[in-house]
Design a protein around this motif. Structure first.
Motif, PDB file in Angstrom:
ATOM      1  N   GLU A  46       0.798  -1.088   0.004  1.00 15.90           N
ATOM      2  CA  GLU A  46      -0.080  -0.233  -0.021  1.00 15.90           C
ATOM      3  C   GLU A  46       0.813   1.286   0.162  1.00 15.90           C
ATOM      4  OE1 GLU A  46      -3.479   0.196   2.555  1.00 15.90           O
ATOM      5  OE2 GLU A  46      -3.254  -2.003   2.850  1.00 15.90           O
ATOM      6  N   GLN A  47       0.623   2.060  -1.075  1.00 15.07           N
ATOM      7  CA  GLN A  47       1.646   3.073  -1.111  1.00 15.07           C
ATOM      8  C   GLN A  47       1.362   4.213  -0.210  1.00 15.07           C
ATOM      9  OE1 GLN A  47       0.907   5.485  -4.713  1.00 15.07           O
ATOM     10  NE2 GLN A  47       2.816   6.661  -4.546  1.00 15.07           N
ATOM     11  N   SER A  48       0.181   4.529   0.294  1.00 13.51           N
ATOM     12  CA  SER A  48      -0.078   5.217   1.408  1.00 13.51           C
ATOM     13  C   SER A  48       0.546   4.959   2.825  1.00 13.51           C
ATOM     14  CB  SER A  48      -1.711   5.604   1.703  1.00 13.51           C
ATOM     15  OG  SER A  48      -2.095   4.348   1.831  1.00 13.51           O
ATOM     16  N   ARG A 106       4.286   5.731   2.128  1.00 13.95           N
ATOM     17  CA  ARG A 106       4.687   7.280   2.079  1.00 13.95           C
ATOM     18  C   ARG A 106       4.551   7.741   3.563  1.00 13.95           C
ATOM     19  NH1 ARG A 106       0.250   9.689  -0.163  1.00 13.95           N
ATOM     20  NH2 ARG A 106       0.491   8.197  -2.036  1.00 13.95           N
ATOM     21  N   ALA A 107       3.497   7.298   4.294  1.00 11.84           N
ATOM     22  CA  ALA A 107       3.345   7.813   5.765  1.00 11.84           C
ATOM     23  C   ALA A 107       4.859   7.460   6.476  1.00 11.84           C
ATOM     24  CB  ALA A 107       2.263   7.477   6.207  1.00 11.84           C
TER      25      ALA A 107
END
Length: 71
Positions: free
Chosen positions: A10-12, A15-16
């Motif tokens: 999951e990219q999100s 990123r977080a």
């Protein structure tokens, strides 16, 4: 400085985690699946690897088992 690999499909989430860790001045690399993570771990040395457990194709447990074999 510690070098960290984030493994998550999951990219999100990647990123977080990257934003938090880079704010704390860690060097961060990412992999969006287990296969990419293993390729990176063979060519780079990471102090810490954050690895998602549920991923398509190669799950996190398989990644961790293979990483232990590489050491």
């Amino acid at each position: 400085m510690s070098k960290i690999l984030i493994v998550d499909d999951e990219q999100s989430i990647r990123r977080a985690l990257r934003e938090i860790l880079e704010f704390e001045e860690f060097e961060v690399d990412e992999a969006d699946n287990g296969k990419v993570a293993l390729e990176k771990a063979k060519s780079e040395v990471y102090d810490i690897i954050f690895c998602d457990i549920k991923m398509p194709e190669i799950d996190g447990i398989e990644v961790l088992d293979e990483l232990q074999r590489l050491k």
